[in-house]
Design a protein around this motif. Structure first.
Motif, PDB file in Angstrom:
ATOM      1  N   ALA A   1     -63.190 -93.826  58.607  1.00  0.00           N
ATOM      2  CA  ALA A   1     -63.288 -94.252  57.302  1.00  0.00           C
ATOM      3  C   ALA A   1     -61.830 -93.852  56.505  1.00  0.00           C
ATOM      4  CB  ALA A   1     -64.515 -94.246  56.413  1.00  0.00           C
ATOM      5  N   ALA A   2     -61.646 -92.460  56.597  1.00  0.00           N
ATOM      6  CA  ALA A   2     -60.421 -92.004  56.099  1.00  0.00           C
ATOM      7  C   ALA A   2     -59.087 -92.330  56.600  1.00  0.00           C
ATOM      8  CB  ALA A   2     -60.456 -90.280  56.473  1.00  0.00           C
ATOM      9  N   HIS A   3     -59.215 -92.972  57.760  1.00  0.00           N
ATOM     10  CA  HIS A   3     -57.942 -93.668  58.318  1.00  0.00           C
ATOM     11  C   HIS A   3     -57.947 -95.188  58.115  1.00  0.00           C
ATOM     12  CE1 HIS A   3     -57.859 -89.404  60.014  1.00  0.00           C
ATOM     13  NE2 HIS A   3     -56.437 -89.636  59.894  1.00  0.00           N
ATOM     14  N   ASP A   4     -58.954 -95.593  57.647  1.00  0.00           N
ATOM     15  CA  ASP A   4     -59.084 -97.215  57.422  1.00  0.00           C
ATOM     16  C   ASP A   4     -59.117 -97.965  58.823  1.00  0.00           C
ATOM     17  OD1 ASP A   4     -59.225 -97.345  54.497  1.00  0.00           O
ATOM     18  OD2 ASP A   4     -57.080 -96.846  54.643  1.00  0.00           O
ATOM     19  N   VAL A   5     -59.788 -97.322  59.915  1.00  0.00           N
ATOM     20  CA  VAL A   5     -59.944 -97.799  60.928  1.00  0.00           C
ATOM     21  C   VAL A   5     -61.766 -98.421  61.268  1.00  0.00           C
ATOM     22  CG1 VAL A   5     -59.980 -97.495  63.780  1.00  0.00           C
ATOM     23  CG2 VAL A   5     -58.478 -96.189  62.191  1.00  0.00           C
ATOM     24  N   PRO A   6     -61.489 -99.592  61.393  1.00  0.00           N
ATOM     25  CA  PRO A   6     -62.838-100.582  61.616  1.00  0.00           C
ATOM     26  C   PRO A   6     -63.355-100.166  62.894  1.00  0.00           C
ATOM     27  CG  PRO A   6     -61.123-101.992  62.131  1.00  0.00           C
ATOM     28  CD  PRO A   6     -60.440-100.830  61.700  1.00  0.00           C
ATOM     29  N   PHE A   7     -64.892 -99.922  62.990  1.00  0.00           N
ATOM     30  CA  PHE A   7     -65.408-100.045  64.270  1.00  0.00           C
ATOM     31  C   PHE A   7     -66.784-100.608  64.431  1.00  0.00           C
ATOM     32  CE2 PHE A   7     -68.541 -97.600  61.216  1.00  0.00           C
ATOM     33  CZ  PHE A   7     -69.533 -97.587  61.690  1.00  0.00           C
ATOM     34  N   SER A   8     -67.048-100.721  65.704  1.00  0.00           N
ATOM     35  CA  SER A   8     -68.035-101.488  66.319  1.00  0.00           C
ATOM     36  C   SER A   8     -68.673-100.543  67.153  1.00  0.00           C
ATOM     37  CB  SER A   8     -67.849-102.907  66.912  1.00  0.00           C
ATOM     38  OG  SER A   8     -68.920-103.607  67.280  1.00  0.00           O
ATOM     39  N   PRO A   9     -70.026 -99.973  67.156  1.00  0.00           N
ATOM     40  CA  PRO A   9     -70.595 -99.155  68.026  1.00  0.00           C
ATOM     41  C   PRO A   9     -70.739 -99.758  69.360  1.00  0.00           C
ATOM     42  CG  PRO A   9     -71.941 -99.168  65.970  1.00  0.00           C
ATOM     43  CD  PRO A   9     -71.248-100.158  65.976  1.00  0.00           C
ATOM     44  N   HIS A  10     -70.769 -99.065  70.269  1.00  0.00           N
ATOM     45  CA  HIS A  10     -71.305 -99.214  71.594  1.00  0.00           C
ATOM     46  C   HIS A  10     -72.454 -99.347  72.098  1.00  0.00           C
ATOM     47  CE1 HIS A  10     -71.078 -98.280  76.438  1.00  0.00           C
ATOM     48  NE2 HIS A  10     -70.679 -99.608  76.136  1.00  0.00           N
ATOM     49  N   ILE A  11     -73.030-100.632  72.512  1.00  0.00           N
ATOM     50  CA  ILE A  11     -74.646-100.750  72.712  1.00  0.00           C
ATOM     51  C   ILE A  11     -75.443 -99.914  71.900  1.00  0.00           C
ATOM     52  CG2 ILE A  11     -73.734-101.660  75.069  1.00  0.00           C
ATOM     53  CD1 ILE A  11     -74.724 -99.177  76.526  1.00  0.00           C
ATOM     54  N   PHE A  12     -76.736 -99.552  72.689  1.00  0.00           N
ATOM     55  CA  PHE A  12     -77.608 -98.912  71.941  1.00  0.00           C
ATOM     56  C   PHE A  12     -78.024 -99.618  70.617  1.00  0.00           C
ATOM     57  CE2 PHE A  12     -76.040 -95.533  74.342  1.00  0.00           C
ATOM     58  CZ  PHE A  12     -77.074 -94.663  74.882  1.00  0.00           C
ATOM     59  N   THR A  13     -78.292-100.910  70.922  1.00  0.00           N
ATOM     60  CA  THR A  13     -78.333-101.978  69.726  1.00  0.00           C
ATOM     61  C   THR A  13     -79.530-101.446  68.679  1.00  0.00           C
ATOM     62  OG1 THR A  13     -77.771-103.789  71.362  1.00  0.00           O
ATOM     63  CG2 THR A  13     -78.327-104.257  69.105  1.00  0.00           C
ATOM     64  N   GLU A  14     -80.607-101.052  69.212  1.00  0.00           N
ATOM     65  CA  GLU A  14     -81.839-100.750  68.492  1.00  0.00           C
ATOM     66  C   GLU A  14     -81.395 -99.767  67.497  1.00  0.00           C
ATOM     67  OE1 GLU A  14     -83.672-102.996  71.937  1.00  0.00           O
ATOM     68  OE2 GLU A  14     -81.939-101.593  71.600  1.00  0.00           O
ATOM     69  N   HIS A  15     -80.743 -98.694  68.113  1.00  0.00           N
ATOM     70  CA  HIS A  15     -80.371 -97.503  67.339  1.00  0.00           C
ATOM     71  C   HIS A  15     -79.173 -97.632  66.390  1.00  0.00           C
ATOM     72  CE1 HIS A  15     -83.380 -94.760  69.870  1.00  0.00           C
ATOM     73  NE2 HIS A  15     -84.243 -95.698  69.234  1.00  0.00           N
ATOM     74  N   SER A  16     -78.248 -98.412  67.016  1.00  0.00           N
ATOM     75  CA  SER A  16     -77.056 -98.484  66.222  1.00  0.00           C
ATOM     76  C   SER A  16     -77.032 -99.523  65.113  1.00  0.00           C
ATOM     77  CB  SER A  16     -75.935 -99.046  67.437  1.00  0.00           C
ATOM     78  OG  SER A  16     -75.728 -98.234  68.301  1.00  0.00           O
ATOM     79  N   LEU A  17     -78.230-100.402  64.832  1.00  0.00           N
ATOM     80  CA  LEU A  17     -78.265-101.031  63.769  1.00  0.00           C
ATOM     81  C   LEU A  17     -78.073-100.289  62.336  1.00  0.00           C
ATOM     82  CD1 LEU A  17     -81.202-103.480  64.869  1.00  0.00           C
ATOM     83  CD2 LEU A  17     -78.591-104.069  64.697  1.00  0.00           C
TER      84      LEU A  17
ATOM     85  N   ALA B   1     -67.893-101.118  59.374  1.00  0.00           N
ATOM     86  CA  ALA B   1     -68.690-101.463  60.620  1.00  0.00           C
ATOM     87  C   ALA B   1     -68.411-102.867  60.507  1.00  0.00           C
ATOM     88  CB  ALA B   1     -69.982-100.983  60.878  1.00  0.00           C
ATOM     89  N   ILE B   2     -67.982-103.676  61.705  1.00  0.00           N
ATOM     90  CA  ILE B   2     -67.746-105.066  61.724  1.00  0.00           C
ATOM     91  C   ILE B   2     -68.860-105.801  62.648  1.00  0.00           C
ATOM     92  CG2 ILE B   2     -65.198-104.928  61.236  1.00  0.00           C
ATOM     93  CD1 ILE B   2     -64.765-105.034  64.197  1.00  0.00           C
ATOM     94  N   HIS B   3     -69.312-105.271  63.674  1.00  0.00           N
ATOM     95  CA  HIS B   3     -70.285-105.923  64.333  1.00  0.00           C
ATOM     96  C   HIS B   3     -71.154-104.783  65.117  1.00  0.00           C
ATOM     97  CE1 HIS B   3     -67.678-109.447  64.689  1.00  0.00           C
ATOM     98  NE2 HIS B   3     -68.629-110.030  64.920  1.00  0.00           N
ATOM     99  N   ALA B   4     -72.277-105.107  65.629  1.00  0.00           N
ATOM    100  CA  ALA B   4     -73.251-104.508  66.489  1.00  0.00           C
ATOM    101  C   ALA B   4     -73.128-105.256  67.922  1.00  0.00           C
ATOM    102  CB  ALA B   4     -74.640-104.339  65.843  1.00  0.00           C
ATOM    103  N   GLU B   5     -73.229-104.574  68.852  1.00  0.00           N
ATOM    104  CA  GLU B   5     -73.160-105.030  70.069  1.00  0.00           C
ATOM    105  C   GLU B   5     -74.551-105.305  70.689  1.00  0.00           C
ATOM    106  OE1 GLU B   5     -71.280-104.273  74.743  1.00  0.00           O
ATOM    107  OE2 GLU B   5     -71.070-102.716  73.133  1.00  0.00           O
ATOM    108  N   HIS B   6     -74.859-106.582  70.791  1.00  0.00           N
ATOM    109  CA  HIS B   6     -76.208-107.027  71.272  1.00  0.00           C
ATOM    110  C   HIS B   6     -76.397-106.738  72.733  1.00  0.00           C
ATOM    111  CE1 HIS B   6     -79.747-109.318  72.136  1.00  0.00           C
ATOM    112  NE2 HIS B   6     -80.099-109.066  71.101  1.00  0.00           N
ATOM    113  N   MET B   7     -76.928-105.814  73.187  1.00  0.00           N
ATOM    114  CA  MET B   7     -77.390-105.583  74.562  1.00  0.00           C
ATOM    115  C   MET B   7     -78.674-105.527  74.991  1.00  0.00           C
ATOM    116  SD  MET B   7     -76.170-105.418  77.586  1.00  0.00           S
ATOM    117  CE  MET B   7     -74.512-105.049  77.690  1.00  0.00           C
ATOM    118  N   PRO B   8     -79.197-106.453  75.702  1.00  0.00           N
ATOM    119  CA  PRO B   8     -80.658-106.493  75.997  1.00  0.00           C
ATOM    120  C   PRO B   8     -81.440-105.811  77.008  1.00  0.00           C
ATOM    121  CG  PRO B   8     -79.379-108.573  77.052  1.00  0.00           C
ATOM    122  CD  PRO B   8     -78.489-107.596  76.239  1.00  0.00           C
ATOM    123  N   TRP B   9     -80.468-104.835  77.436  1.00  0.00           N
ATOM    124  CA  TRP B   9     -81.086-104.134  78.762  1.00  0.00           C
ATOM    125  C   TRP B   9     -82.330-103.223  78.173  1.00  0.00           C
ATOM    126  CZ3 TRP B   9     -75.863-101.696  80.384  1.00  0.00           C
ATOM    127  CH2 TRP B   9     -75.025-102.559  81.338  1.00  0.00           C
TER     128      TRP B   9
END
Length: 363
Positions: free
Chosen positions: A289-305, A314-322
């Protein structure tokens, strides 16, 4: 409240079919399930994973070795616990397996905090939204042919997804363009599309492919080169209009700090397991946030929500059904391509031991 025990279990999740990326061949996902018990009867759960049960045993042994540092401690003191474990593991290296062992402990402690407060974690972190935009990531692998890609892409649209990710990394860049054309033809112009080369290209190959990608107006071009090649990634970010995304194999905020300083990516993709859990990930969010860089977490969907729901950057969560089989509760994709973050306390997802017990692997 004091921690009384740390319990570890392992399960091997068999995928429906073997998958391939530019650098991986995947048939099973091995998961370490960790439970933190307390003297007040409240428990918390966290998990990590790798490809291969033998490798997972190494992570489990390292996590088990941390028990003496945790028994008798207050699970609310996540900052103190994280710092102590990080310092304690210095000799083993403050990346790699050390962070993999720390993550489920940290997540489990936060799960306890949320349960005691009777609040979902995203509200404790500071809610920004209660619906999280997600993109489909459980298909469109490099191992899929053109007809399979079309079928999978249409199926994702039918499930409610408004965005999806396609894996690239063919020896001929022209073949990757054909893959994108097949998917775009199947989903139409209004579905957002990302591509991921899984660190499998040289800078020269990535530049040639990236120039050809410009016409498709992609959301991002993910990991075109190895994560350690900051110079190559920065050159691509400067040369291409398509945003470059990277960072899923970086460890802690310090790995992301290096990438930010090198201007190696337009979008960062921290991984909860490699950050070391929520405690460190939230520091990384402040750094981005301090550098105005957007992010989208890598997998771990249930916890990354919870991380996406509590951050404006944050712009998206990655939906991984594994990892769906791990939990009693399921994630539902709404017709607008979002997931409603559960209002259950803590992480909001609990291990389904009735289903998992037959899948247990020896540690």
């Amino acid at each position: 409240m004091r921690i009384t025990d740390i319990e570890l279990a392992a399960v091997d999740l068999q995928l429906d079919r073997p998958l391939r990326t530019a650098i991986h061949e995947i048939s099973t996902v091995s998961c370490l399930l960790l439970t933190v018990r307390t003297d007040e009867g409240v428990s918390g759960e966290g998990y990590g994973f790798c490809f291969g049960i033998d490798r997972l045993r190494s992570i489990a042994q390292l996590a088990a070795s941390l028990k003496p540092k945790l028994i008798g401690r207050d699970p609310f003191q996540v900052e103190a616990l994280w710092s102590d474990l990080f310092r304690h593991l210095n000799f083993c290296g403050q990346a790699g397996l050390a962070l993999h062992a720390m993550t489920p402990i940290d997540v489990a402690c936060w799960d306890i905090i949320g349960k005691v407060a009777n609040q979902p974690l995203y509200r404790l972190f500071g809610a920004h939204r209660d619906r999280v935009p997600v993109y489909a990531s459980g298909g469109l692998w490099l191992s899929s042919g053109l007809d399979e890609l079309r079928q999978e892409a249409r199926a994702f649209v039918g499930q409610g997804f408004k965005a999806m990710k396609l894996r690239l990394g063919s020896p001929r860049w022209q073949d990757d363009i054909a893959r994108i054309e097949a998917v775009r033809d199947a989903i139409g112009p209004d579905i957002a599309l990302m591509v991921d080369a899984n660190q499998g290209l040289t800078p020269a190959h990535a530049l040639r492919l990236g120039r050809a990608l410009e016409a498709f107006e992609l959301v991002w071009f993910e990991e075109p080169v190895p994560t350690w090649n900051d110079e190559g990634s920065a050159a691509l970010a400067a040369a291409l209009d398509t945003p470059i995304a990277s960072g899923e194999t970086e460890y802690t905020r310090y790995g992301l700090k290096r990438q930010i300083q090198a201007r190696a990516a337009d979008i960062l993709m921290p991984d909860l397991q490699r950050m070391g859990g929520y405690t460190e990930f939230r520091k990384a969010i402040g750094l981005m946030a301090a550098h105005d860089v957007p992010f989208s977490p890598h997998i771990f969907t249930e916890h990354s929500l919870h991380l996406v729901a509590s951050s404006a950057g944050a712009i998206h969560a990655e939906h991984m059904p594994w990892f769906g089989p791990l939990f009693r509760e399921a994630m539902a994709v709404e017709t607008d391509g979002t997931i409603l973050v559960p209002d259950r306390p803590g992480v909001g997802f609990t291990f389904d031991w009735d289903r998992l017990d037959p899948m247990r692997a020896a540690l």
